[in-house]
Scaffold this motif. Sequence first.
Motif, short mmCIF file in Angstrom:
data_model
loop_
_atom_site.label_atom_id
_atom_site.label_comp_id
_atom_site.label_asym_id
_atom_site.label_seq_id
_atom_site.Cartn_x
_atom_site.Cartn_y
_atom_site.Cartn_z
N ARG A 1 -29.36 17.14 63.48
CA ARG A 1 -29.50 16.23 62.34
C ARG A 1 -29.56 16.96 61.00
NH1 ARG A 1 -34.15 11.93 63.70
NH2 ARG A 1 -33.65 11.60 65.90
N HIS A 2 -30.09 18.18 60.99
CA HIS A 2 -30.27 18.86 59.71
C HIS A 2 -29.39 20.10 59.60
CE1 HIS A 2 -33.83 16.61 58.26
NE2 HIS A 2 -34.03 16.42 59.54
N ASP B 1 -34.61 18.20 53.04
CA ASP B 1 -33.24 18.61 53.32
C ASP B 1 -32.36 18.24 52.12
OD1 ASP B 1 -30.67 19.00 54.22
OD2 ASP B 1 -31.11 18.33 56.26
N SER C 1 -37.89 21.91 50.31
CA SER C 1 -38.71 21.46 51.44
C SER C 1 -38.25 20.12 51.98
CB SER C 1 -40.18 21.37 51.04
OG SER C 1 -40.64 22.64 50.68
N VAL D 1 -38.85 8.96 64.49
CA VAL D 1 -39.36 9.90 65.49
C VAL D 1 -40.60 9.34 66.18
CG1 VAL D 1 -40.50 12.13 65.77
CG2 VAL D 1 -38.41 11.98 64.46
N HIS D 2 -41.48 8.73 65.39
CA HIS D 2 -42.72 8.24 65.96
C HIS D 2 -42.69 6.74 66.21
CE1 HIS D 2 -44.65 12.11 65.66
NE2 HIS D 2 -44.14 12.23 64.45
N ALA E 1 -32.94 18.17 67.90
CA ALA E 1 -32.70 17.17 66.86
C ALA E 1 -32.64 17.84 65.49
CB ALA E 1 -33.81 16.12 66.88
N GLU F 1 -36.80 9.27 58.86
CA GLU F 1 -36.81 10.11 60.05
C GLU F 1 -38.19 10.11 60.71
OE1 GLU F 1 -34.34 13.84 60.65
OE2 GLU F 1 -36.25 14.60 59.92
N THR G 1 -34.71 11.56 70.07
CA THR G 1 -36.02 12.19 70.13
C THR G 1 -37.13 11.18 69.86
OG1 THR G 1 -35.80 12.74 67.84
CG2 THR G 1 -35.23 14.44 69.42
N VAL H 1 -39.04 23.56 58.30
CA VAL H 1 -40.48 23.49 58.61
C VAL H 1 -40.96 22.05 58.42
CG1 VAL H 1 -42.77 24.28 57.97
CG2 VAL H 1 -40.84 25.87 57.90
N THR H 2 -40.54 21.44 57.30
CA THR H 2 -40.92 20.06 57.05
C THR H 2 -40.45 19.16 58.19
OG1 THR H 2 -40.64 20.48 54.70
CG2 THR H 2 -40.87 18.21 55.35
N ALA H 3 -39.21 19.37 58.62
CA ALA H 3 -38.65 18.51 59.67
C ALA H 3 -39.41 18.72 60.98
CB ALA H 3 -37.16 18.81 59.85
N ARG H 4 -39.74 19.98 61.30
CA ARG H 4 -40.52 20.24 62.52
C ARG H 4 -41.88 19.56 62.41
NH1 ARG H 4 -38.59 25.82 61.97
NH2 ARG H 4 -36.96 26.15 63.53
N ALA H 5 -42.43 19.59 61.19
CA ALA H 5 -43.76 19.01 60.99
C ALA H 5 -43.73 17.49 61.10
CB ALA H 5 -44.32 19.43 59.64
N ARG H 6 -42.54 16.91 61.17
CA ARG H 6 -42.44 15.47 61.39
C ARG H 6 -42.46 15.13 62.87
NH1 ARG H 6 -37.51 15.22 57.50
NH2 ARG H 6 -38.66 15.27 55.55
N GLY H 7 -42.36 16.16 63.71
CA GLY H 7 -42.36 15.92 65.14
C GLY H 7 -40.98 15.96 65.76
N LEU H 8 -40.00 16.49 65.03
CA LEU H 8 -38.65 16.59 65.55
C LEU H 8 -38.56 17.66 66.62
CD1 LEU H 8 -37.17 14.71 63.64
CD2 LEU H 8 -35.72 16.59 62.95
N THR H 9 -37.70 17.43 67.63
CA THR H 9 -37.42 18.50 68.59
C THR H 9 -36.46 19.48 67.94
OG1 THR H 9 -35.54 17.31 69.48
CG2 THR H 9 -37.65 16.95 70.55
N LEU I 1 -47.15 25.32 64.52
CA LEU I 1 -45.90 25.82 63.95
C LEU I 1 -46.07 27.24 63.42
CD1 LEU I 1 -44.62 22.69 61.99
CD2 LEU I 1 -43.54 23.75 63.97
N ARG J 1 -47.46 16.03 65.32
CA ARG J 1 -46.86 16.35 64.02
C ARG J 1 -46.32 15.10 63.36
NH1 ARG J 1 -43.39 20.94 66.64
NH2 ARG J 1 -45.05 22.41 67.14
N GLY J 2 -46.67 14.89 62.13
CA GLY J 2 -46.21 13.72 61.41
C GLY J 2 -47.07 12.51 61.68
N ARG K 1 -45.51 18.02 69.30
CA ARG K 1 -44.56 17.15 68.57
C ARG K 1 -45.13 15.76 68.35
NH1 ARG K 1 -40.44 19.68 71.48
NH2 ARG K 1 -40.31 18.00 73.01
#
Lengths: 545, 301
Positions: free
Chosen positions: B217-218, A123, A121, A138-139, B213, A134, A2, B202-210, A76, A107-108, A104
């Motif tokens: 990954r999670h 993992d 919050s 991602v970026h 992924a 990560e 990704t 939510v945190t992972a989505r907020a990082r830009g993950l699809t 989101l 985000r981040g 996407r």
Amino acid sequence: MTTYAGPPSVREGLGGSGHRPPPPGPLLAVEDLRVSFGGADVVRGLSLSIAPGECVAIVGESGSGKSVTARTLLGLAGPGSTVRASAFGVSGRDALAFGPADWRRLRGRFAGLVLQDALVSLDPLRTIGAEIAEVLSVHDVVPRARREERVLELLEAVGVPDPAARAGQRPHQLSGGLRQRALIASAIAADPQLIIADEPTTALDVTVQAQILRLLAGRKAAGTALLLISHDLAVVASIADRILVMKDGQIVEEGPAREVLTTPAHDYTNALLAAVPSAASRGTRLTTGAPRTRPTPNPSAQVLAGTALARSYGSRRVVDNVSFTLHEGETLGIVGESGSGKTTLARLALALLDPDSGRISLHQRQWSHLRERARRPLRPRIQLISQNPLDSFDPRHTVGRLVAEPLRLPRARRRARVLDLLDRVGLPPETAARHPRELSGGQRQRVAVARALGPRPDVLVCDEPVSALDVSIQAQVLDLLADLQAEYGTALVFISHDLGVVHHLADRVLVMKDGRVVEEGDVREVFTRPRHPYTRALVASVPRM
Amino acid sequence: MIKRLGAGVAVLWVAATASYVALLLAPGDTIDILIGDGADTPEIRAGIVAEWGLDRPEIVQYLSYLWRLLHGDLGRSYQLQRGVGEILATQVGPTAQLTLAAAATGVALAGVIAVVTAGRGRWLRGAASAAELVSVSVPPFLIGIVLLSVFSFTLGWFPVSGAQGPAALVLPALALGLPIAGVLGQVLRGGLERALEQPFAVTARARGLTERALVTRHALRHALIPAVTLAGWFTGTLLGGAVITEVLFGRPGLGQVAMQAVTGRDMPVVMAVVLLSAAVYVTISTLLDLACRAIDPRIRG
């Protein structure tokens, strides 16, 4: 798979690099934002703009739509949501036309999100190093070879000591403060221009809360814009430039922080401000501001006393040489941070646990080290209200059954008594037929109070009874406890990490640290002229408006 | 870990003792039981008495039985006139192939279905759910019969019976693996959906993950914990199911051996099969425990 490394033009358009001057105009500008879930409007016509480097706070109760607003700004809002707005500009682009891939990329990179409680919050199965890396992957922020190094730099930047060792640890191995810092490190890893922080300090100890707020203020000073979401006006007071007060999906008041805090225009803002318990609110009702009658503690009637209590779990001494007394009608506050032994002390007081040494007496009679058979007749005399009533309720029981359980009454009179108790705590009779899950947090805590009052106890042990509640609901529950105390003369052991709550309610206070009482005395005396350095640190950490 | 190994050894000991007690308590003369339907001559009887030490006190018999087991001596089948160890050794291969292939089929199907359908639209989830329910509720032999009549008798794609070549493994592995895929798929999807609702998602989505992924990954790791716990259960299902599947598809293997031993009252073989299943069960559940700890480091405490 990704990893996104878009064409340079796009990334420039996003203002992807924080080292470039920010684009002119607001980072974020939303007009008439409406978010609904299956026809129910949660956000109803909100307008908001955030300039580069600015800190905007949205304050409101749970259910006011503030969290949904924060998430919607990152695309989101969640499954089943409908988002509409007359204008929705993000970083100078029209977000209404965004597809999933556009979101996407932002985000981040453009905005990082910090949620409440990093224990869930982040993992829990991954190391914090992996979580931060990560974002970098991602970026594609730094080349793969430099990622690990960058992770350590980020941990260092948010004040995590010994980053190399911490990066390999998981959230449950870190203290609440350290893992919240790690969560912030992951949010700022791609150097975003905006940090959206949703209740970033809720459930943290006061000193840790103060540290996290300083960390966020530091990012702001470095030029990052902040959107801070909180239920607590006091928390945002020190850092916000502008405050938006949200209620039922709408902004009811908006203005510079100083103005909103000192000369609020809207009744609701006033109520929120008044609901914050503190030294100033002592002796008044939080919900109305009217003076309240305090029961006069009866110093000759000792109801509960502990002498030289000690208790260890394994080799760890959790309560160490603690003594206390509690008189009829008195409120004894116990403050301290997580791990200071407060809850163990509560369990000792309730005789759910026997001390390794020392003894406890209830009404001057032996209470600790009794056989359960001998203790059982006395149990109704002392009752518990816990932080999360939902955990202490059997989810399959109705409220009526829950409240009736401790009552030793013939069936015929039980129902009348349950309804009377519900009435005392301000719940309508229909509540008896409902299940705890169908109730709001405040209603559940009222049920817990009703259940605890059922056996007409002389002592109520309240272990963080309002910590999970919004300020306005907290105010109602605190008023309720004070009213009932005035009416019945019940003595309260009130355990809290929140100094304001204790200052508002308690007569005397014990300050605990690492299982010991470091300071005790009259609550006004201890909090206004703290002698022990630890008490001083605690008092200094309390957010002020 | 040492505790875990000790518990495993204890389970094996109990299994060995239980089958020995069953032998002693079975109605009739122990020698008759051990011979079962095999040839009965005075020489064979004398041999059994010597091997099992039936002329010595019972406690000595029992201890020497354990002693022989410790040395890997599983005794002798008087019906087949061969050592039990030898019989099992020749039959273990096909059964291992079948159960491993079935487990792999089940896990792979469950994984793919769960990842593809978790958190998706109602129709997709409903269809997957219905398929899972059918595969769980229909007994494996019926699935086997349907598979046979469609793919072997009608289409002729796969051999009807035997264990020659990989083609002969396909249908038995499917018959045995489908129920596992059904149960495991539901558990995995449930785990994935719960994980996707957690704040860390939510945190992972907020990082830009699809979403993909995020799942791989999670969420998958979170969903694996209940699935691995369940895997202990399907070890038993696999072993039991292998008996039926082997008979149905005419495959050689432990199932056939066990079936014949039970119907022919070949006690030494039955006892050995019981012990072997216990050993397999203990080994697998120990491995699964280790896997759980590897997946969720919080378990170590």
